[in-house]
Design a protein around this motif. Structure first.
Motif, mmCIF file in Angstrom:
data_model
loop_
_atom_site.group_PDB
_atom_site.id
_atom_site.type_symbol
_atom_site.label_atom_id
_atom_site.label_comp_id
_atom_site.label_asym_id
_atom_site.label_seq_id
_atom_site.Cartn_x
_atom_site.Cartn_y
_atom_site.Cartn_z
ATOM 1 N N THR A 1 -50.359 -31.749 53.337
ATOM 2 C CA THR A 1 -48.946 -31.859 53.669
ATOM 3 C C THR A 1 -48.587 -30.815 54.724
ATOM 4 N N GLU A 2 -47.458 -31.052 55.412
ATOM 5 C CA GLU A 2 -47.015 -30.133 56.454
ATOM 6 C C GLU A 2 -46.551 -28.808 55.830
ATOM 7 N N ILE A 3 -46.914 -27.732 56.475
ATOM 8 C CA ILE A 3 -46.622 -26.396 55.972
ATOM 9 C C ILE A 3 -45.685 -25.662 56.933
ATOM 10 N N GLN A 4 -44.675 -24.949 56.388
ATOM 11 C CA GLN A 4 -43.810 -24.094 57.198
ATOM 12 C C GLN A 4 -44.551 -22.786 57.474
ATOM 13 N N SER A 5 -45.284 -22.779 58.569
ATOM 14 C CA SER A 5 -46.250 -21.720 58.820
ATOM 15 C C SER A 5 -45.619 -20.354 59.107
ATOM 16 N N ASN A 6 -44.421 -20.302 59.685
ATOM 17 C CA ASN A 6 -43.808 -19.005 59.990
ATOM 18 C C ASN A 6 -43.607 -18.163 58.734
ATOM 19 N N LEU A 7 -43.138 -18.792 57.668
ATOM 20 C CA LEU A 7 -42.919 -18.086 56.412
ATOM 21 C C LEU A 7 -44.240 -17.612 55.821
ATOM 22 N N VAL A 8 -45.260 -18.467 55.941
ATOM 23 C CA VAL A 8 -46.597 -18.104 55.449
ATOM 24 C C VAL A 8 -47.110 -16.865 56.176
ATOM 25 N N ILE A 9 -46.954 -16.841 57.486
ATOM 26 C CA ILE A 9 -47.452 -15.728 58.304
ATOM 27 C C ILE A 9 -46.795 -14.408 57.914
ATOM 28 N N TRP A 10 -45.477 -14.396 57.824
ATOM 29 C CA TRP A 10 -44.761 -13.150 57.542
ATOM 30 C C TRP A 10 -45.015 -12.638 56.129
ATOM 31 N N LEU A 11 -45.033 -13.535 55.149
ATOM 32 C CA LEU A 11 -45.275 -13.101 53.772
ATOM 33 C C LEU A 11 -46.710 -12.622 53.582
ATOM 34 N N ALA A 12 -47.648 -13.270 54.262
ATOM 35 C CA ALA A 12 -49.046 -12.828 54.181
ATOM 36 C C ALA A 12 -49.203 -11.447 54.806
ATOM 37 N N LEU A 13 -48.500 -11.203 55.902
ATOM 38 C CA LEU A 13 -48.572 -9.900 56.562
ATOM 39 C C LEU A 13 -48.016 -8.791 55.668
ATOM 40 N N ILE A 14 -46.901 -9.069 54.985
ATOM 41 C CA ILE A 14 -46.326 -8.093 54.058
ATOM 42 C C ILE A 14 -47.309 -7.787 52.927
ATOM 43 N N ALA A 15 -47.949 -8.846 52.412
ATOM 44 C CA ALA A 15 -48.921 -8.675 51.316
ATOM 45 C C ALA A 15 -50.120 -7.845 51.765
ATOM 46 N N ILE A 16 -50.571 -8.048 53.003
ATOM 47 C CA ILE A 16 -51.699 -7.264 53.540
ATOM 48 C C ILE A 16 -51.361 -5.780 53.560
ATOM 49 N N LEU A 17 -50.184 -5.442 54.044
ATOM 50 C CA LEU A 17 -49.776 -4.041 54.150
ATOM 51 C C LEU A 17 -49.610 -3.397 52.774
ATOM 52 N N ALA A 18 -48.951 -4.111 51.864
ATOM 53 C CA ALA A 18 -48.690 -3.554 50.533
ATOM 54 C C ALA A 18 -49.976 -3.388 49.737
ATOM 55 N N ASN A 19 -50.834 -4.404 49.747
ATOM 56 C CA ASN A 19 -52.093 -4.315 49.012
ATOM 57 C C ASN A 19 -53.043 -3.319 49.655
ATOM 58 N N GLY A 20 -52.990 -3.212 50.975
ATOM 59 C CA GLY A 20 -53.819 -2.225 51.656
ATOM 60 C C GLY A 20 -53.475 -0.804 51.225
ATOM 61 N N LEU A 21 -52.191 -0.537 51.053
ATOM 62 C CA LEU A 21 -51.759 0.771 50.577
ATOM 63 C C LEU A 21 -52.251 1.031 49.158
ATOM 64 N N SER A 22 -52.147 0.007 48.296
ATOM 65 C CA SER A 22 -52.610 0.147 46.910
ATOM 66 C C SER A 22 -54.120 0.377 46.850
ATOM 67 N N VAL A 23 -54.861 -0.313 47.706
ATOM 68 C CA VAL A 23 -56.318 -0.150 47.752
ATOM 69 C C VAL A 23 -56.691 1.284 48.106
ATOM 70 N N LEU A 24 -56.012 1.856 49.080
ATOM 71 C CA LEU A 24 -56.282 3.236 49.474
ATOM 72 C C LEU A 24 -55.982 4.214 48.341
ATOM 73 N N LEU A 25 -54.933 3.937 47.577
ATOM 74 C CA LEU A 25 -54.550 4.821 46.485
ATOM 75 C C LEU A 25 -55.585 4.836 45.360
ATOM 76 N N LEU A 26 -56.213 3.671 45.101
ATOM 77 C CA LEU A 26 -57.110 3.552 43.951
ATOM 78 C C LEU A 26 -58.586 3.723 44.298
ATOM 79 N N LYS A 27 -58.915 3.816 45.584
ATOM 80 C CA LYS A 27 -60.321 3.822 45.996
ATOM 81 C C LYS A 27 -61.137 4.934 45.343
ATOM 82 N N LYS A 28 -60.595 6.142 45.317
ATOM 83 C CA LYS A 28 -61.329 7.288 44.777
ATOM 84 C C LYS A 28 -61.679 7.093 43.304
ATOM 85 N N ASP A 29 -60.704 6.626 42.505
ATOM 86 C CA ASP A 29 -60.938 6.443 41.073
ATOM 87 C C ASP A 29 -61.874 5.274 40.794
#
Length: 302
Positions: free
Chosen positions: A114-142
């Motif tokens: 089915t057709e996808i509203q790609s603009n919303l997908v792009i922006w939400l995926a980008l936010i998730a990348i940044l937020a999860n990337g920060l969490s990954v850095l916080l937990l890496k040592k442990d």
């Protein structure tokens, strides 16, 4: 009974987990709403994965609190040291189940793109990348020295990578209208989830089943202990892990002579030192014997 261990698992890990939980709740809510609006199964898949992250992180956070604050009692003689292993088992098994069901839904969508509203997908995926990337850095040592924290860390790093895939897919759908790619991405995410979760699932299951740690060569332990001239035989051996850090060893030790208790204490200290320095076994329980009529097999078949 010998004990050699350190207690360095601090409150800082729990604070980092708590921050990651808040981040993932925000990501999950935004991706579910965005996935429903845009019609993207890949985005909803990423949101479901994030939801599993929230649950797993809450479990990991609770386990972290139990281990650090709940001590041994008369009724919980080990305290809650197994809580983190149970958390790791639940987290990994949850991911495996989610990966399976996402793959099924993706195959269905692949047959009916089915057709996808790609603009919303792009922006939400980008936010998730940044937020999860920060969490990954916080937990890496442990994550390097704790199975529970490693399972939480892998949840977050796989979610960050799946968000990268969703972001790339959103760009392709926006500029080339390749809408079937949404289902393909979901299948790839599912396979990756399964692959990343399987080892943690097996490792935590082995600990819960009281299997001997895979890095230990049991025959080498017997050989080292028998280098002590006073010892005739070692048998009825049990080796298991309580958690990531505590390895327990118990055995019957038969002596060549009828020695005094003080002599046994001296030899026992030597055995404990061998176990700790050469095999990193930090808890040992040794039962002395002399000409006792019992089975002398190294491992007793019950």
């Amino acid at each position: 009974m010998g004990h050699h261990h350190s207690h360095s698992h601090g409150q800082l890990s729990g604070n980092r987990l708590l921050f990651s939980i808040v981040l993932n709740i925000v990501i999950t809510a935004s991706q579910i709403i965005g996935g429903l609006i845009s019609g993207s199964l890949a985005l909803i898949s990423d949101a479901v994965h994030n939801l599993s992250d929230v649950i797993s992180l809450i479990i990991s956070y609770s386990a972290n609190l139990l281990v650090n604050k709940k001590k041994q009692t008369l009724h919980q003689t080990f305290g809650f040291k197994r809580a983190e292993i149970i958390a790791a088992f639940i987290n990994s098994s949850t991911l495996i189940v989610i990966a399976f069901f996402l793959a099924i839904e993706a195959v269905k969508r692949l047959n009916h793109p089915t057709e996808i509203q790609s603009n919303l997908v792009i922006w939400l995926a980008l936010i998730a990348i940044l937020a999860n990337g920060l969490s990954v850095l916080l937990l890496k040592k442990d994550a390097d020295h704790n199975l529970n924290m490693r399972s939480a860390y892998l949840h977050l790093i796989t979610d960050m990578l799946t968000s990268v895939a969703v972001f790339a897919g959103g760009l392709l759908m926006k500029y080339y209208q390749i809408y079937w790619l949404d289902a393909i991405l979901t299948i790839v995410i599912s396979i990756y989830l399964f692959y990343m979760s399987w080892n943690i699932f097996i490792d935590s299951l082995k600990i819960l089943m009281l299997f001997a740690p895979k890095h230990l060569e049991i025959e080498s332990i017997e050989k080292e202990i028998l280098t002590l001239e006073e010892i005739q035989n070692i048998h009825h051996v049990h080796i298991w892990q309580l958690n990531d850090h505590d390895i327990h060893f118990e055995a019957h030790i038969e002596f060549k002579k009828d020695i005094k208790l003080s002599e046994f204490d001296r030899i026992c200290s030597k055995v404990e030192m061998i176990l700790f320095e050469k095999f990193h076994i930090n808890h040992s329980n040794l039962q002395p014997e002399y000409e006792r009529d019992d089975h002398k097999d190294f491992i007793i078949q019950d």
